[in-house]
Design an enzyme around this catalytic site. Structure first.
Site, PDB file in Angstrom:
ATOM      1  N   ARG A 147      -2.606  14.784  -2.057  1.00 34.79           N
ATOM      2  CA  ARG A 147      -3.831  13.903  -2.364  1.00 34.79           C
ATOM      3  C   ARG A 147      -4.750  14.944  -1.951  1.00 34.79           C
ATOM      4  NH1 ARG A 147      -3.193   8.704   0.148  1.00 34.79           N
ATOM      5  NH2 ARG A 147      -5.615   9.028   1.343  1.00 34.79           N
ATOM      6  N   ASP A 203       1.380  -1.173  -0.177  1.00 32.16           N
ATOM      7  CA  ASP A 203       0.143  -0.306  -0.255  1.00 32.16           C
ATOM      8  C   ASP A 203       1.437   1.415   0.102  1.00 32.16           C
ATOM      9  OD1 ASP A 203      -2.727   1.254   0.217  1.00 32.16           O
ATOM     10  OD2 ASP A 203      -2.309   1.876   2.465  1.00 32.16           O
ATOM     11  N   THR A 259       0.205   4.396   1.474  1.00 36.87           N
ATOM     12  CA  THR A 259      -0.291   5.195   2.504  1.00 36.87           C
ATOM     13  C   THR A 259      -0.154   4.241   3.969  1.00 36.87           C
ATOM     14  OG1 THR A 259      -2.089   6.490   1.412  1.00 36.87           O
ATOM     15  CG2 THR A 259      -1.719   6.612   3.665  1.00 36.87           C
ATOM     16  N   LYS A 293      21.390 -34.978  -2.116  1.00 35.86           N
ATOM     17  CA  LYS A 293      21.179 -36.063  -2.779  1.00 35.86           C
ATOM     18  C   LYS A 293      22.232 -36.435  -4.342  1.00 35.86           C
ATOM     19  CE  LYS A 293      16.489 -33.723  -3.839  1.00 35.86           C
ATOM     20  NZ  LYS A 293      16.868 -32.827  -3.336  1.00 35.86           N
ATOM     21  N   PHE A 339     -18.547   6.519   4.472  1.00 37.08           N
ATOM     22  CA  PHE A 339     -17.275   5.925   3.171  1.00 37.08           C
ATOM     23  C   PHE A 339     -17.851   5.384   1.915  1.00 37.08           C
ATOM     24  CE2 PHE A 339     -14.197   4.643   0.658  1.00 37.08           C
ATOM     25  CZ  PHE A 339     -13.827   5.802  -0.017  1.00 37.08           C
ATOM     26  N   GLY A 355      -5.273   4.756  -3.569  1.00 34.89           N
ATOM     27  CA  GLY A 355      -6.678   4.998  -3.818  1.00 34.89           C
ATOM     28  C   GLY A 355      -6.628   6.321  -4.424  1.00 34.89           C
ATOM     29  N   ASP A 356      -5.346   6.961  -4.462  1.00 34.23           N
ATOM     30  CA  ASP A 356      -5.207   8.558  -5.294  1.00 34.23           C
ATOM     31  C   ASP A 356      -5.498   8.683  -6.078  1.00 34.23           C
ATOM     32  OD1 ASP A 356      -4.569   8.969  -2.179  1.00 34.23           O
ATOM     33  OD2 ASP A 356      -2.058   8.756  -3.273  1.00 34.23           O
ATOM     34  N   GLU A 391      -8.455  13.266   7.643  1.00 31.65           N
ATOM     35  CA  GLU A 391      -9.772  14.087   7.616  1.00 31.65           C
ATOM     36  C   GLU A 391      -9.420  15.193   9.495  1.00 31.65           C
ATOM     37  OE1 GLU A 391     -14.313  11.795   6.878  1.00 31.65           O
ATOM     38  OE2 GLU A 391     -13.060  11.397   9.179  1.00 31.65           O
TER      39      GLU A 391
END
EC number: 7.6.2.1
Length: 1094
Positions: free
Chosen positions: A626, A407, A409, A800, A572, A707-708, A531
């Site tokens: 953003r 991600d 952010t 082996k 949202f 999500g930008d 926010e």
């Protein structure tokens, strides 16, 4: 009983209904016929085994492996027919492997049991019989009212009933569930929010109806029916009402909640991965190689069987005078005899399948997991936590990472947002020293870059306009312009889910668009840092959100306190990409404030400076900021009544609630008036550019999900080094249909083939990604595989070959014993070869070997490419080691045969060597050569390597002298009595041993020298650079003093003598002021060392 069996087999799921009904505090109805639903208890079970199923379940999993199953078959064959070797030769190694693996897996599962018991036995407080009682977490039942205090973890999935806050809200963190560290706000319904004591909760009569358990952390639908004074009140329940198990309560003294999902039905438990044993790429490769060896084995057995019957076609060899057949043998079925001989040869050669390889790998994984936990570079000092390995089955996959999905952010960025710019009514502003500065002319000034706030400071007395009767106005003068800005920041201050820890409203917001507000006076909490940054910015400009009081939101506007009634929050969601609030202004007007991505806001707008704002949003995005757009709408009384009715119906629906809510939200969020846009900055993490560049150099492709807006995403990618200027950037954006998407993907694929560009980057948005994955997944993945970086925006064999040289002489020996199935090696040697004589050197090598010094690896991440994609266990490498094993086997056998095997009297009494002496000679040369070859491959020597390498050879000699020097009464035959002692008493035998070991290793040494000089690998080049550099690999283990290594002279001497990094010869230490590598750690002591000991 039958229904229970069907449920366990998965044919009859326990939940027959789509919903569950929960009576709070388990107060079931007293009237009528009611049968309570059955729910599971609150136990969490992360373990795989129990005392009762451990043996059968573990054996089943182990015998799924090719080698284990094969050796089980061989062991059963040895029990059923007459074979040349004892069943112990297969049974004992199989038992050892199965036992060690079972102990390892049992220990890991035991740790899971301990963890489960700690969780299930944790004390919790539950409201029962009118009081608060203490019980264990496992005893919580669905319907119980549970009390959780600050900083405690929720023991079950709870519907919030009340908290110590009057509005019934609380804050939680879900870092252990989804990695999000931001505080999330949850709220109780108003009727239960006032029940803040146990006595009040004891009077609650309510029923919760909700969906059956599902794994989606962000989806919950239900409703609560509260009975008050013989009247039923129905309230909707959504994700904001559900407190998930594993989340932690923060900034809230205590809460009460009712358990709706418990134990393995909680969302956290439903997200557990399957507890079946994981298979790594290495193990899958091993299975493939073992199948090849199995084919070789079967081929050898078939060839030997055919040659035996060909040889016995002559009567003198079929029934020699010294080995006459019985009558039964002469009359037995030739087909059965052929099968029996084939199985006997299969048993004779079966050790070509290295069963101990699995136990070596299991031990390496198990012990390697401790090294991960001991690694101080992986220790987090702030939380006092070390790296924890929950399963060791996939340790080696850490070196096979090809793709990293991240991600943006909070991973590439710090997730600490800072308000930078905004666009209000078509005018762009930026914040400078706490003031909004316009980039263009204002009504009172024809100059650009003039502080708009300073020029309009004389309108301090116009704050009453904020509560005017109409918001639908156009700015015709300075007063109206102030009103537009006031409305913009009022939307910012009201359209959010921010909470306040403490409120101090004195002297806050006393000036127009500028205040003496200090951030320390109000502490905001928000699930979204965007926010929080926007609300803080509005407070700096005089529109201060001062908190919630029940349904009332209080805002201080230019020094005047205003109260807005919060009517509805339209949460949202990733499909709408916006959120809204409906509030009632002090004047009584019903207002809708909306904020969200420009792609979701601008199409719904019918007024405002849409085109100018769109240009500003693009400019903000190009700077890597953003962006969010703000809009509003005013409702008439009739419109609001219709909206209120529709919202209630949709929110209380238990079926198709999400679809109904989406339709209502779309009905509400239309015909908007655009207010403007905001731009916030999320700073990059420290050294993120260097990290991404190192990943790229290592051949690891990085996908960033965000999500930008795509311009913002590309700008941030360029600034953090995810994209770079020389990279060819491909775009898959705004695709509307499957055909359009397919055509665009085809164009991108052609560009990749035709462009002579080393690296490509791909930008894809969420809509296009959905189309690509739905219909054109293969073409899309083909494009992605050719891109070294992808930005998704708008998204919501060594051991082996040792075994080959071990068993091949057994096959060659059959040519000299008429394929009589006579074994070359003693049964005890067959049994202990893989278990004791050669197991420890390879195990310690796998744990301690360092081809390159860690500091060199960090400085040269391209070296990671040499081990990625399982290159070290490729088919080419496998065939090389297999061929090497065959060549060594021919040298062992024919070297022994020609040196001492034919008509040669080597003992002092004139006695000739027998077949057991010959086989023991071959075995001795093989043990020494295999161990010495391991030493030749070792680059990083420690005292442990020396101990197990030379100790293994010494142990073989001591054991052989002890085993051959005593007549063991419990052995059926004494074939090896005095054989080893006689062998070592012969000078010719010693000469043969030394000559054959030297011959085998000389060829390897010549090849290694030739390859390192003329065709060196990247690792060998790095080793050479490491040896010739001023800071050698040995030096990095020692202390430094003002840039000079205290052990340099010793290091140079050792490197000249052995050409190795050998810290075992020197005390390892360094000072805290080490100017080169201050974080160096000892791999043996796993602790820092005092510089005085160097």
């Amino acid at each position: 009983m039958w229904r229970w069996v069907r449920q366990q087999l998965g044919f009859d799921p326990p939940h027959q209904s789509d919903t569950r009904t929960i009576y709070i505090a388990n107060r079931f109805p007293q009237y009528g016929h009611y049968t309570p639903q059955k729910f599971i208890d609150n136990r969490i079970i992360s373990s795989k085994y129990t005392v009762w199923n451990f043996v059968p379940k573990n054996l089943f999993e182990q015998f799924r492996r090719v080698a284990n199953f094969y050796f089980l078959i061989i062991f059963l064959v040895q029990l059923m027919i007459d074979t040349p070797t004892s069943p112990v030769t297969s049974g004992l190694p199989l038992f050892f492997v199965i036992t060690v693996t079972a102990i390892k897996q049992g220990y890991e599962d035991w740790l899971r049991h301990i963890s489960d018991n700690e969780v299930n036995g944790a004390p919790v407080y539950v409201v029962r019989s009118g009081g608060l009682v203490t019980t264990r977490s496992k005893n919580i039942r669905v319907g119980d009212i549970v009390r959780v205090a600050k900083n405690e973890i929720f023991p079950a999935d709870l519907v919030l009933l009340s908290s110590d806050r009057l509005d019934g809200s609380c804050h939680v963190t879900t870092a252990s569930l989804d990695g999000e560290t931001n505080l999330k706000t949850h709220v109780a319904v108003p009727e239960t929010a006032v029940l803040q004591t146990v006595a009040n909760l004891d009077t609650l009569i309510a029923v919760v109806e909700c969906q059956q358990p599902e794994a989606d952390l962000y989806r919950f639908m239900g409703r609560m029916t509260i009975t008050q004074q013989m009247e039923e009140i129905v309230r909707p329940l959504g994700p904001e009402s559900l407190l998930l198990r594993g989340a932690r309560l923060k900034n809230t003294k205590e809460i009460f909640g009712v358990a709706v999902y418990t134990g393995m039905e909680t969302k956290m438990a439903l997200n557990y991965k399957s507890k079946s044993q994981k298979r790594s790429a290495v193990e899958k490769s091993m299975n493939t190689f073992l199948i090849i060896y199995l084919i070789i084995l079967i081929s050898e057995a078939i060839i030997s069987t055919i040659l035996k019957y060909t040889w016995q076609a002559e009567e003198k060899w079929d029934e020699p005078w010294y080995n006459q057949k019985t009558e039964h043998q002469r009359n037995s079925s030739k087909i059965l005899k052929f099968i029996s001989d084939f199985l006997a040869f299969l048993v004779l050669y079966n050790f070509i399948i290295p069963i101990s390889l699995y136990v070596t790998v299991e031990l390496q994984k198990f012990l390697g997991s401790f090294f991960i936990g001991w690694d101080l570079d992986l220790y987090h000092e702030e939380s006092d936590e070390k790296a924890q390995v929950n399963t060791s089955d996939l340790n080696e996959e850490l070196g096979q990472v090809e793709y990293v999905f991240t991600d943006k952010t909070g991973t590439l960025t710090e997730n600490e947002m800072q308000f930078r710019e905004c666009s209000i009514n078509g005018t762009k502003y930026q914040e400078i020293n706490g003031r909004l500065v316009s980039e263009g002319p204002t009504p009172d000034s024809s100059e650009g870059n003039l502080s708009y706030l300073t020029s309009l400071s004389h309108v301090n007395n116009l704050s009453h306009l904020a509560a005017g009767s109409s918001f639908r106005t156009s700015p015709e003068n300075g007063t109206e312009l102030i009103k537009e800005h006031d409305l913009f920041f009022k939307a910012v201050s009201l359209c959010h889910t921010v909470q306040i820890s403490s409120v101090q409203t004195d002297s806050i917001g006393d000036g127009p668009w500028q205040s003496s507000f200090a951030p320390a006076q109000l502490e905001y909490y928000a699930s979204s840092p965007d926010e929080k940054a926007l609300v803080e910015a509005a407070a700096r400009f005089g529109i201060v959100f001062v908190g919630n009081s029940g349904e009332i939101m209080e805002v201080k506007t230019l020094g005047k306190l205003e109260r807005y009634k919060l009517l509805h929050i339209l949460e949202f969601d990733p499909d709408r990409r916006r959120m809204s609030v409906i509030v009632q202004a002090p004047s009584g007007e019903k207002l809708l404030f909306v904020k969200g991505a420009e792609s979701s806001i601008l199409p719904e707008c019918i007024g405002g400076e849409i085109e100018k704002t769109k240009i500003h949003v693009d400019e903000f995005a190009l700077k890597g900021l953003r962006t969010l757009c703000m809009a509003y709408r005013q409702f008439t009384s009739k419109e609001y009544e219709e909206i209120n009715r529709r919202l209630f119906e949709a929110r209380t629906a238990l079926q198709q609630r999400e679809e109904k809510l989406a339709g209502v939200f779309q009905f509400i969020e239309k015909d908007l008036i655009l207010l403007g846009a905001t731009a916030v900055e999320d700073k990059l993490q420290d050294k993120v550019r260097e990290t991404i560049e190192a990943l790229r150099m290592a051949g690891i492709k990085v996908w960033v999900l965000t999500g930008d807006k795509h311009e913002t995403a590309v700008s941030v990618s360029l600034s953090c080094g995810h994209f770079h200027r020389t990279m060819n950037i491909l775009e898959l954006l705004n695709q509307k249909s499957d055909s359009e998407c397919a055509e665009k993907l085809g164009q991108l694929a052609r560009r990749i083939r035709e462009d002579h560009v080393i690296q490509h980057g791909l930008v894809v948005d969420g809509t296009s990604l959905s189309l690509a994955l739905r219909e054109h997944e293969k073409l899309f993945m083909d494009v992605c595989r050719h891109c070294s970086a992808v930005m998704c925006c708008r998204m919501a064999p060594l051991q082996k070959a040792k075994n080959v040289c071990f068993i091949t002489p057994q096959f060659l020996y059959q040519f000299y014993c008429l394929f009589s199935q006579q074994t070359l090696y003693d049964s005890v040697y067959l049994t202990l070869y893989n278990i004791c004589f050669t197991s420890l050197p390879i195990l310690i090598y796998s744990l301690l070997e360092q081809h390159i010094d860690p500091h060199v690896l960090q400085n040269k991440p391209t070296l990671y490419r040499d081990i990625s994609k399982n290159r070290q266990l490729s088919m080419k490498t496998f065939l090389y080691w297999t061929t090497l094993g065959f060549s060594h086997a021919f040298i062992f056998f024919f070297g022994s045969y020609f040196l001492i095997g034919k008509d040669t009297s080597l003992l002092g009494n004139g006695q000739m060597f027998g077949n057991w002496t010959f086989g023991t000679l071959v075995f001795t040369v093989m043990v020494i050569t295999v161990t010495a070859k391991m030493a030749l491959e070792t680059h990083f020597w420690t005292w442990i390597n020396h101990l197990v390498t030379w100790g293994s050879i010494l142990f073989y000699f001591v054991f052989s002298l002890f085993y051959g020097g005593i007549l063991w009464p419990f052995l059926s035959s004494q074939n090896m009595y005095f054989v080893f002692i006689q062998l070592l008493s012969s000078g010719s035998a010693w000469f043969a041993i030394i000559l054959m070991v030297f011959t085998c290793l000389f060829l390897d040494i010549v090849k290694k020298v030739f390859d390192r000089q003329f065709h060196p690998t990247n690792i060998e080049k790095a080793q050479l650079t490491e040896t010739n550099s001023s800071i050698k690999c040995l030096d990095s283990m020692c202390c430094f003093s003002e840039g000079e290594t205290a052990c340099a002279s010793v290091g140079r001497m050792l490197e000249r003598v052995i050409g190795r990094c050998s810290p075992s010869h020197v005390s390892r230490s360094w000072s805290a002021s080490d100017p080169f590598y201050t974080n160096d750690r000892s791999i043996l002591t796993l602790s820092t060392m005092d510089s005085s000991t160097c």
